[in-house]
Design a protein around this motif. Structure first.
Motif, PDB file in Angstrom:
ATOM      1  N   SER A   1      22.340 -19.780 -15.930  1.00 52.14           N
ATOM      2  CA  SER A   1      22.830 -19.969 -14.553  1.00 52.14           C
ATOM      3  C   SER A   1      24.329 -20.256 -14.527  1.00 52.14           C
ATOM      4  CB  SER A   1      22.051 -21.096 -13.859  1.00 52.14           C
ATOM      5  OG  SER A   1      20.674 -20.845 -13.864  1.00 52.14           O
ATOM      6  N   LEU A   2      25.087 -19.518 -15.346  1.00 60.36           N
ATOM      7  CA  LEU A   2      26.534 -19.696 -15.381  1.00 60.36           C
ATOM      8  C   LEU A   2      27.152 -19.486 -13.996  1.00 60.36           C
ATOM      9  CD1 LEU A   2      27.575 -17.918 -18.697  1.00 60.36           C
ATOM     10  CD2 LEU A   2      28.108 -20.285 -18.080  1.00 60.36           C
ATOM     11  N   SER A   3      28.080 -20.367 -13.644  1.00 57.07           N
ATOM     12  CA  SER A   3      28.767 -20.285 -12.365  1.00 57.07           C
ATOM     13  C   SER A   3      30.240 -20.578 -12.604  1.00 57.07           C
ATOM     14  CB  SER A   3      28.178 -21.297 -11.382  1.00 57.07           C
ATOM     15  OG  SER A   3      28.908 -21.337 -10.173  1.00 57.07           O
ATOM     16  N   PHE A   4      31.115 -19.713 -12.106  1.00 52.10           N
ATOM     17  CA  PHE A   4      32.547 -19.893 -12.317  1.00 52.10           C
ATOM     18  C   PHE A   4      33.271 -20.001 -10.979  1.00 52.10           C
ATOM     19  CE2 PHE A   4      31.214 -17.873 -16.284  1.00 52.10           C
ATOM     20  CZ  PHE A   4      31.836 -18.692 -17.210  1.00 52.10           C
ATOM     21  N   ILE A   5      34.262 -20.885 -10.922  1.00 55.41           N
ATOM     22  CA  ILE A   5      35.058 -21.056  -9.714  1.00 55.41           C
ATOM     23  C   ILE A   5      36.041 -19.901  -9.560  1.00 55.41           C
ATOM     24  CG2 ILE A   5      36.857 -22.486  -8.660  1.00 55.41           C
ATOM     25  CD1 ILE A   5      35.377 -24.917  -9.829  1.00 55.41           C
ATOM     26  N   GLY A   6      36.616 -19.466 -10.682  1.00 54.71           N
ATOM     27  CA  GLY A   6      37.543 -18.340 -10.677  1.00 54.71           C
ATOM     28  C   GLY A   6      36.971 -17.180 -11.460  1.00 54.71           C
TER      29      GLY A   6
ATOM     30  N   THR B   1      30.468 -18.766 -26.138  1.00 55.33           N
ATOM     31  CA  THR B   1      30.184 -17.367 -26.464  1.00 55.33           C
ATOM     32  C   THR B   1      29.215 -16.811 -25.427  1.00 55.33           C
ATOM     33  OG1 THR B   1      30.445 -17.864 -28.826  1.00 55.33           O
ATOM     34  CG2 THR B   1      29.411 -15.766 -28.238  1.00 55.33           C
ATOM     35  N   PRO B   2      29.726 -16.042 -24.463  1.00 58.31           N
ATOM     36  CA  PRO B   2      28.837 -15.520 -23.418  1.00 58.31           C
ATOM     37  C   PRO B   2      27.952 -14.407 -23.924  1.00 58.31           C
ATOM     38  CG  PRO B   2      31.037 -14.639 -23.140  1.00 58.31           C
ATOM     39  CD  PRO B   2      31.118 -15.627 -24.276  1.00 58.31           C
ATOM     40  N   ASP B   3      26.775 -14.305 -23.353  1.00 59.14           N
ATOM     41  CA  ASP B   3      25.903 -13.169 -23.622  1.00 59.14           C
ATOM     42  C   ASP B   3      26.436 -11.950 -22.882  1.00 59.14           C
ATOM     43  OD1 ASP B   3      24.230 -14.766 -25.145  1.00 59.14           O
ATOM     44  OD2 ASP B   3      22.963 -15.301 -23.440  1.00 59.14           O
ATOM     45  N   PRO B   4      26.009 -10.757 -23.264  1.00 63.06           N
ATOM     46  CA  PRO B   4      26.470  -9.569 -22.546  1.00 63.06           C
ATOM     47  C   PRO B   4      26.110  -9.643 -21.067  1.00 63.06           C
ATOM     48  CG  PRO B   4      25.398  -8.963 -24.599  1.00 63.06           C
ATOM     49  CD  PRO B   4      25.142 -10.421 -24.411  1.00 63.06           C
ATOM     50  N   GLY B   5      26.982  -9.085 -20.232  1.00 63.68           N
ATOM     51  CA  GLY B   5      26.728  -9.063 -18.798  1.00 63.68           C
ATOM     52  C   GLY B   5      25.849  -7.890 -18.414  1.00 63.68           C
TER      53      GLY B   5
ATOM     54  N   PRO C   1      28.935 -10.226 -14.389  1.00 57.45           N
ATOM     55  CA  PRO C   1      29.322 -11.284 -15.328  1.00 57.45           C
ATOM     56  C   PRO C   1      28.108 -11.816 -16.087  1.00 57.45           C
ATOM     57  CG  PRO C   1      30.243 -11.677 -13.145  1.00 57.45           C
ATOM     58  CD  PRO C   1      29.265 -10.546 -13.007  1.00 57.45           C
ATOM     59  N   PRO C   2      28.328 -12.368 -17.263  1.00 63.05           N
ATOM     60  CA  PRO C   2      27.210 -12.939 -18.027  1.00 63.05           C
ATOM     61  C   PRO C   2      26.589 -14.116 -17.289  1.00 63.05           C
ATOM     62  CG  PRO C   2      29.320 -13.549 -19.001  1.00 63.05           C
ATOM     63  CD  PRO C   2      29.613 -12.515 -17.959  1.00 63.05           C
ATOM     64  N   ALA C   3      25.281 -14.246 -17.431  1.00 66.82           N
ATOM     65  CA  ALA C   3      24.563 -15.340 -16.775  1.00 66.82           C
ATOM     66  C   ALA C   3      24.212 -16.450 -17.747  1.00 66.82           C
ATOM     67  CB  ALA C   3      23.294 -14.810 -16.110  1.00 66.82           C
TER      68      ALA C   3
ATOM     69  N   GLY D   1      33.971 -24.133 -14.170  1.00 67.42           N
ATOM     70  CA  GLY D   1      32.657 -23.842 -13.611  1.00 67.42           C
ATOM     71  C   GLY D   1      31.606 -24.684 -14.279  1.00 67.42           C
ATOM     72  N   GLY D   2      30.382 -24.188 -14.310  1.00 65.54           N
ATOM     73  CA  GLY D   2      29.295 -24.962 -14.900  1.00 65.54           C
ATOM     74  C   GLY D   2      28.117 -24.093 -15.247  1.00 65.54           C
ATOM     75  N   ALA D   3      27.106 -24.731 -15.821  1.00 61.53           N
ATOM     76  CA  ALA D   3      25.891 -24.034 -16.239  1.00 61.53           C
ATOM     77  C   ALA D   3      24.788 -25.072 -16.391  1.00 61.53           C
ATOM     78  CB  ALA D   3      26.117 -23.268 -17.532  1.00 61.53           C
TER      79      ALA D   3
END
Length: 379
Positions: free
Chosen positions: A302-307, A332-336, A343-345, A374-376
């Protein structure tokens, strides 16, 4: 000047937020979000009536209109149900983070927009700053054509910084959000309130659940989640040490309330896990060797980014709990989605130093220095 709706809780922080905006010449209206009235007679102190009167009296002292906005149904659906569902599934949800995303800068912000307000202001200790695109600095036409973006920084007072609770906000929400007290330390804020003779200048800060009040979480859960007893099991050897009333009363890292005595060396037990198959509460003696208590790697969803989202590995920082310091991590993000347009989740997190007692459902805030990215949610 702008027309601004200030979320006034009855406390001194949001009151000074309204005061400062009024002094700056804005058209201010104060509003109490009526989210919870303890209608189910949950044990604990739920001072909503007093809070409304405090907010009303403060608005009168400042010289602004005051209204009460009834959002009880939305709050029950978006925050309380999220809280109860999480605990029933063995997670550790954060109602304050969700209240900010779904209520203050969700339902309440939508209400403000519908009523013709340009922004919503709150008493959070955080700072919003405008970011201008580089090409817009030298080209007036580009400046007019490029909408502003905003970054969120920690509150200037490290003892009161509340940026963690805003980790799941989106840019569209931040664009219409104001945090007038983010540059202040608490003593200075109280002094401003006293100088303005606000009636709540010395009111004690609330320590309860977001807009519910000073209700102990265990009492709240007891009222809504049925007990489901199970064994208390020592994780190191499988020995059954006792019985618990329900896994929802416990979280990873908890030491108090387990009701298992220490050993002869006075070592105390700590919760290290929950086993859904037989509703077992897993415990071990607290310390570096406790299995599952310390974590060097974790997964988040549930990745969430402000920018702009982080789509490639990055060395940044995070905060795993409100009062914890920032810690360096490798993100290290997973593939989107297809062609990386989505964007990656989810992502893998590696901590520079092992972290204690990370629980599924817990919120992690991402930072680059003092900037909140952001957050997760911990998987």
């Amino acid at each position: 000047m702008s027309r601004i709706l200030v979320a006034m809780s009855g406390g001194v922080d949001s009151s000074v937020a309204a005061l400062l905006l009024k002094q700056q010449g804005h058209d201010i209206v104060g509003a109490y979000m009526k989210n919870w009235i303890n209608e189910d007679n949950v044990l604990g102190h739920c001072p909503w009536m007093q809070d409304i009167e405090d907010a009303r009296a403060t608005a009168e002292a400042i010289g602004i209109e005051f209204r009460v906005v009834n959002l009880m149904q939305d709050y029950r659906r978006l925050v309380v149900d999220y809280l109860l569902d999480g605990y029933q599934r063995g997670l550790t949800p954060n109602p304050d983070v969700m209240c900010n995303r779904e209520m203050k800068f969700g339902v309440f912000l939508n209400y403000a927009r519908a009523e013709g307000f340009a922004s919503v202001a709150t008493g959070h200790y955080a700072r919003r700053v405008e970011r201008v695109a580089p090409n817009a600095l030298s080209d007036p036409n580009a400046l007019r054509a490029t909408p502003s973006t905003f970054a969120l920084l920690e509150g200037l007072d490290p003892n009161k910084d509340q940026s963690y609770f805003l980790a799941l906000l989106a840019q569209a929400q931040l664009r219409d959000a104001l945090f007038p007290i983010g540059h202040l330390a608490k003593p200075a804020l109280r002094e401003l309130a006293a100088d303005a003779r606000l009636p709540n200048a010395r009111k004690k800060d609330s320590q309860g659940i977001c807009f519910i009040g000073e209700v102990k979480m265990a009492d709240f859960l007891r009222a809504y989640v049925p007990d489901h007893p199970g064994p208390i099991v020592r994780a190191t050897d499988g020995r059954v040490l006792g019985e618990h009333r329900g896994l929802h009363y416990y979280t990873i890292g908890q030491r108090r309330g387990i009701r298992i005595p220490s050993n002869t060396d006075n070592e105390a037990y700590v919760v290290v896990g929950k086993r859904a198959a037989d509703h077992a509460l897993l415990v071990a003696f607290d310390g570096p060797a406790a299995p599952g208590l310390w974590t060097s790697e974790a997964r988040v969803h549930s990745l969430s980014f402000i920018g702009d989202p982080l789509t490639a590995p990055a060395e940044i920082e995070c905060r795993v709990r409100y009062r914890d310091p920032r810690v360096a991590i490798t993100f290290t993000p997973d593939p989107g989605g297809p062609d990386t347009a989505i964007p990656p989740a989810s992502a893998r997190i590696r901590f520079a130093t092992p972290q204690r007692a990370l629980a599924s459902g817990q919120i992690m805030a991402l930072y680059r220095g003092e900037q909140l990215l952001g957050g997760a949610v911990f998987a």
